[in-house]
Write a protein that holds these residues in place. Structure first.
Motif, PDB file in Angstrom:
ATOM      1  N   TYR A  36       0.877  -1.159   0.000  1.00 44.94           N
ATOM      2  CA  TYR A  36       0.000   0.000   0.000  1.00 44.94           C
ATOM      3  C   TYR A  36       0.914   1.207   0.000  1.00 44.94           C
ATOM      4  O   TYR A  36       1.422   1.554   1.063  1.00 44.94           O
ATOM      5  CB  TYR A  36      -0.900  -0.116   1.230  1.00 44.94           C
ATOM      6  N   ASP A  92      -6.502  -6.886   7.643  1.00 46.04           N
ATOM      7  CA  ASP A  92      -5.365  -6.143   8.197  1.00 46.04           C
ATOM      8  C   ASP A  92      -4.804  -6.807   9.443  1.00 46.04           C
ATOM      9  O   ASP A  92      -5.068  -6.394  10.571  1.00 46.04           O
ATOM     10  CB  ASP A  92      -5.787  -4.708   8.487  1.00 46.04           C
ATOM     11  N   ARG A 105       0.475 -14.066  -0.586  1.00 43.34           N
ATOM     12  CA  ARG A 105       0.652 -12.653  -0.929  1.00 43.34           C
ATOM     13  C   ARG A 105       1.358 -11.911   0.190  1.00 43.34           C
ATOM     14  O   ARG A 105       0.908 -11.891   1.328  1.00 43.34           O
ATOM     15  CB  ARG A 105      -0.702 -11.992  -1.192  1.00 43.34           C
ATOM     16  N   ILE A 124      -4.679   1.555  -3.703  1.00 39.81           N
ATOM     17  CA  ILE A 124      -5.524   2.716  -4.040  1.00 39.81           C
ATOM     18  C   ILE A 124      -4.840   3.936  -4.672  1.00 39.81           C
ATOM     19  O   ILE A 124      -5.521   4.747  -5.280  1.00 39.81           O
ATOM     20  CB  ILE A 124      -6.325   3.214  -2.815  1.00 39.81           C
ATOM     21  N   TRP A 143     -12.718   6.561   0.742  1.00 40.29           N
ATOM     22  CA  TRP A 143     -11.440   7.128   0.280  1.00 40.29           C
ATOM     23  C   TRP A 143     -11.615   8.380  -0.564  1.00 40.29           C
ATOM     24  O   TRP A 143     -10.854   9.336  -0.397  1.00 40.29           O
ATOM     25  CB  TRP A 143     -10.615   6.084  -0.485  1.00 40.29           C
ATOM     26  N   MET A 191     -12.772  -3.006   1.363  1.00 41.16           N
ATOM     27  CA  MET A 191     -13.730  -2.104   2.027  1.00 41.16           C
ATOM     28  C   MET A 191     -15.179  -2.532   1.792  1.00 41.16           C
ATOM     29  O   MET A 191     -16.098  -1.725   1.903  1.00 41.16           O
ATOM     30  CB  MET A 191     -13.544  -0.656   1.522  1.00 41.16           C
ATOM     31  N   ARG A 240     -12.216  -9.025   0.611  1.00 44.19           N
ATOM     32  CA  ARG A 240     -11.954  -8.942   2.048  1.00 44.19           C
ATOM     33  C   ARG A 240     -13.154  -9.446   2.854  1.00 44.19           C
ATOM     34  O   ARG A 240     -12.998 -10.212   3.778  1.00 44.19           O
ATOM     35  CB  ARG A 240     -11.606  -7.512   2.450  1.00 44.19           C
ATOM     36  N   TRP A 278      -8.733 -12.977   1.678  1.00 46.21           N
ATOM     37  CA  TRP A 278      -7.584 -12.854   2.581  1.00 46.21           C
ATOM     38  C   TRP A 278      -8.075 -12.303   3.907  1.00 46.21           C
ATOM     39  O   TRP A 278      -9.194 -11.788   3.991  1.00 46.21           O
ATOM     40  CB  TRP A 278      -6.483 -12.017   1.935  1.00 46.21           C
ATOM     41  N   ILE A 326      -6.869  -2.903  -7.174  1.00 49.20           N
ATOM     42  CA  ILE A 326      -7.879  -2.803  -6.122  1.00 49.20           C
ATOM     43  C   ILE A 326      -9.086  -2.050  -6.669  1.00 49.20           C
ATOM     44  O   ILE A 326      -8.940  -1.147  -7.503  1.00 49.20           O
ATOM     45  CB  ILE A 326      -7.293  -2.087  -4.877  1.00 49.20           C
TER      46      ILE A 326
HETATM   47  O1  MIG Z   1      -8.275   1.710   4.998  1.00 52.71           O
HETATM   48  O2  MIG Z   1      -6.341   0.156   0.224  1.00 52.71           O
HETATM   49  O3  MIG Z   1      -7.257  -4.308   4.059  1.00 52.71           O
HETATM   50  O4  MIG Z   1      -5.070  -4.430   2.347  1.00 52.71           O
HETATM   51  O5  MIG Z   1      -3.880  -1.998   1.592  1.00 52.71           O
HETATM   52  C1  MIG Z   1      -7.336   0.846   4.452  1.00 52.71           C
HETATM   53  C2  MIG Z   1      -5.567   0.341   1.355  1.00 52.71           C
HETATM   54  C3  MIG Z   1      -7.796   0.346   3.120  1.00 52.71           C
HETATM   55  C4  MIG Z   1      -7.438  -1.966   3.684  1.00 52.71           C
HETATM   56  C5  MIG Z   1      -6.977  -3.268   3.154  1.00 52.71           C
HETATM   57  C6  MIG Z   1      -5.518  -3.202   2.847  1.00 52.71           C
HETATM   58  C7  MIG Z   1      -5.261  -2.108   1.833  1.00 52.71           C
HETATM   59  C8  MIG Z   1      -5.776  -0.766   2.363  1.00 52.71           C
HETATM   60  N1  MIG Z   1      -7.180  -0.891   2.726  1.00 52.71           N
END
Ligand code: MIG
Length: 767
Positions: free
Chosen positions: A235, A452, A519, A264, A337, A375, A436, A449, A300
């Protein structure tokens, strides 16, 4: 016990069919058989409009009547608000009640009962005496005992005296499952819903329950073969030049087949399906270059659609009525985001179709290979626990009705994955979707997966527990961020810092290489954790582990096929393979890869550990040393995870280009190797059957052969002592190192391994 073995198909004639057997003041109950092995008890509050489940792919076939029903191995007594089941000698007594918008189901829990399943939970394998919540949640910084996490699978297995029965409470609303906490002798399921389809799934073995659960929630998707490669993420990697640099480093350092993820930062202001043109001026070119060096690309995609009247996707969403609305008809807006964001309303077909076309366009335009769904609980920054909950937000179903979000919450990701899978499918590719969040059935569309996790030793062990639970709850293509994602996590009244060490990273790879999804991924601001980030020693150890992984690809790929066809997990808790060994009931710091390979990873900073091996003989993968069942303290030097092969093992490996290896251990065993081109959508696989009986190994001929399948096979049999002779198809073959001519069979003995070069379609006797 029930001796009535009425054949299944005869039932509909024998039983008096009655639609609802209970019509009380509050709710109706309907009991039916879905198939020979699955009973469904459907409870619906009177006046409530029943919603179809997105989890279940089969319909009930026969309704049962009030009173006693005998069906094959089942004895089912249906009363007004309770159902008493006797199946395979196990009594299951279920009582149903409804009040204040909640259904409660109570069941009996015995002293010796053990409970497995429940999907993604940060708990031990045996989930008895825990109370858990089903509510998909953005669980950043979770740790042992944190609940709930991202995925909800309200399926659990009660095992009593080695006989297992499954329970699945199908509702996508918030649910609490109490496994003997409130009451010693009872489990309770409390669902904030006006309907529940409660399934009782017959064993008798644990594996029967698991595969039957997959039978009703759908078989795991067949993933492209490249998904078994080493996947590198962070990330985020940007700009474009940095992505290519990472690709080059992965190649230069000889780390095998690779997938690179774009997190992202590739987007323009986090607008999904766009590129930030400063960071990625020429994404097509970048993807092309990555493909030229054999690297796949996964981007993503969040569910956030930026509220921006000039943004094409937002305009389409508004015009097509594809976005989620509040009950007053206004647009639902959450903080994601991109800032203010709308959420696609995946619960109706039109929205899913639109989303599929967005995915299809994206994949076709830029050539990306797979989609990573994040998300999708859905998460939102302006809600408690960063997770959407609402009685005001509504979703539109296919029939046009609007249902408050809270009844549907746990299915958001499942419907999103469905539409994403379909979008990829339309491009002609075999879809790769990584999600997720999820609900029962997510395995039909996506890999999962564990979100976090954290770069610390606690997670090295915890992740195994989380994954084993997922694996026996139907989700078979799984993995955890290798090396850990987070470095700062909540704790000690503030935040705690965990920093990855070379030892921990190597230890993590030591077990991660045996999981289908492998991964390496790290949070923004975390120290680098690519395989080379800790210098030459760690790199070399990781590279060797990745080479072992690559060698095991034929085994992993076959297991993925078997999972796709039969619903068998790829990675299995020991109890799955050895259900009659009481010593393994609670073991969750060892696991089986398929039927043959036992992995006992080093989970703390030592160099040896105690390993339990179930009865029979085992050999150490590294040196061929033979072990009897029982407890052993074994070496676990860095880079060498304790791995054992069971007597009768036949593990297909990739020895070199065009040469299939088979790691075999004398005993009795069978295995089928599956192969295909790795990327077409619904291939008929080529299969090769293997059998071992004592010291005799039979390799069949390829069935349904595609071009270029290996015909040369190297048997590597763990033998302990040099044999006197080797016969292949009845003819003695010379003892000699392998000649350059590939056609010539021969054998030699080295270490504790006899190496025999044969062709497919051969029977080998070692004398
Ligand atoms: O608020 O896209 O679980 O794998 O790198 C964090 C950024 C958002 C959560 C994911 C993570 C990813 C990250 N995302």
């Amino acid at each position: 016990m029930n001796q009535d073995l009425t054949p299944w198909h005869g039932i509909s004639i024998i039983l008096k069919i009655q639609k609802y057997v209970n019509v009380s003041m509050e709710f109706s109950m309907k009991v039916s058989m879905v198939n020979d092995d699955v009973l469904r008890i459907s409870v619906v509050k009177n006046g409530h409009k029943y919603r179809e489940s997105p989890a279940v792919v089969v319909k009930p076939t026969v309704d049962l009547a009030s009173g006693e029903n005998k069906i094959g191995p089942w004895l089912v007594k249906v009363n007004e608000d309770s159902v008493h089941v006797n199946v395979d000698g196990v009594e299951v007594n279920l009582r149903f009640s409804y009040s204040n918008g909640q259904f409660t189901i109570r069941g009996n829990l015995g002293l010796a009962d053990i409970v497995y399943g429940l999907g993604e939970k940060a708990l031990p394998l045996n989930r008895k005496r825990f109370r858990v919540t089903m509510w998909n949640t953005d669980a950043y910084g979770y740790r042992y005992g944190s609940d709930p996490l991202y995925v909800s699978i309200p399926f659990f297995i009660v095992t009593r005296n080695h006989v297992s029965v499954g329970h699945f409470a199908d509702s996508t609303a918030r649910m609490v499952i109490d496994l003997g906490v409130d009451r010693e002798d009872e489990f309770t399921v409390t669902v904030n819903d006006d309907q529940v389809d409660y399934y009782v799934i017959r064993g008798p073995r644990l594996r029967d329950v698991v595969t039957r659960f997959i039978g009703i929630t759908g078989k795991p998707a067949l993933m492209p073969k490249w998904a078994l490669g080493h996947q590198q993420s962070r990330y985020s990697y940007y700009p474009q030049g940095r992505v290519l640099e990472v690709a080059k480093a992965l190649k230069d350092m000889d780390l095998g087949n690779t997938v690179i993820y774009l997190d992202i930062h590739y987007m323009d202001g986090y607008r999904i399906f766009t590129w930030n043109s400063e960071r990625f001026p020429n994404p097509r070119d970048m993807v092309k270059k990555l493909h030229e060096s054999g690297i796949k690309v996964v981007t993503i995609v969040d569910p956030y659609i930026k509220v921006d009247p000039n943004y094409q996707v937002f305009k389409e969403g508004i015009n097509g009525n594809y976005l989620t609305l509040d009950s007053d008809g206004g647009l639902t807006i959450v903080q994601g985001w991109p800032g203010k964001s709308a959420l696609p309303d995946f619960f109706n077909r039109e929205t899913r179709d639109w989303w599929s076309s967005l995915i299809e366009r994206w994949v076709r335009d830029y050539g990306v290979d797979g989609i990573w769904l994040d998300m999708n609980e859905p998460a939102a920054f302006d809600y408690p626990n960063h997770t959407v909950t609402s009685k005001v937000i509504t979703h539109r179903l296919d029939d046009g009705s609007r249902v408050p979000h809270d009844y549907l919450h746990n299915a958001y990701a499942l419907y999103e994955a469905m539409a994403t899978y379909e979008g990829l499918r339309r491009t002609g590719r075999r879809p790769f979707v990584l999600s997720r969040a999820g609900y029962a059935g997510i395995q039909r569309y996506a890999a999962v997966w564990t979100g976090d996790n954290t770069s610390n030793w606690e997670h090295l062990k915890l992740q195994l527990q989380v994954l084993l639970g997922l694996s026996i709850s139907g989700v078979t293509f799984i993995g955890a961020d290798v090396g850990g994602f987070a470095k700062y996590v909540p704790g000690d009244g503030g935040s705690r810092l965990f920093t990855l060490t070379p030892e921990l990273l190597v230890r993590w790879y030591e077990w991660a290489i045996f999981f289908p999804l492998l991964r390496n991924h790290a949070a923004m601001g975390s120290p680098d954790q690519e395989p080379w980030a800790f210098g030459p020693r760690a790199l070399e150890l990781i590279r060797d582990l990745l080479r072992l992984r690559a060698r095991l690809t034929p085994y992993l790929y076959s297991l993925m096929w078997i999972s796709h066809i039969n619903g068998e997990p790829i990675v299995r808790p020991l109890v799955y393979e050895f259900p009659n060994d009481d010593e393994v009931m609670n073991i969750d710091d060892e696991f089986m890869l398929g039927p043959f390979m036992l992995v006992a990873p080093m989970l703390n900073n030592g160099t040896s550990r105690e390993v339990y091996l179930p009865g029979g003989e085992w050999v150490n993968l590294w040196n061929g040393e033979v072990f009897k069942g029982g407890y052993h303290v074994v070496d676990a030097s860095l880079g060498k995870p304790p791995v054992f092969l069971r007597g009768g093992s036949l593990v297909p490996t990739q020895e070199s280009e065009g040469v299939l290896g088979i790691l075999a251990v004398p005993g009795d065993g069978e295995f089928t190797v599956y192969d295909d081109d790795g990327e077409s959508q619904s291939p008929t696989p080529s299969t090769l059957s293997l059998r071992i009986s004592g010291d005799r190994v039979t390799v069949g001929d390829w069935a349904n052969p595609m071009p270029q399948l290996p015909t040369t096979v190297i048997l590597k049999v763990y033998l302990g002592k040099e044999p006197s002779k080797v016969m292949v198809n009845g003819v003695e073959v010379p003892k000699a190192r392998f000649s350059a001519e590939p056609g010539q069979p021969s054998w030699y003995f080295e270490g504790r391994l006899i190496n025999i070069r044969v062709k497919v379609g051969s029977e080998t006797m070692i004398i």
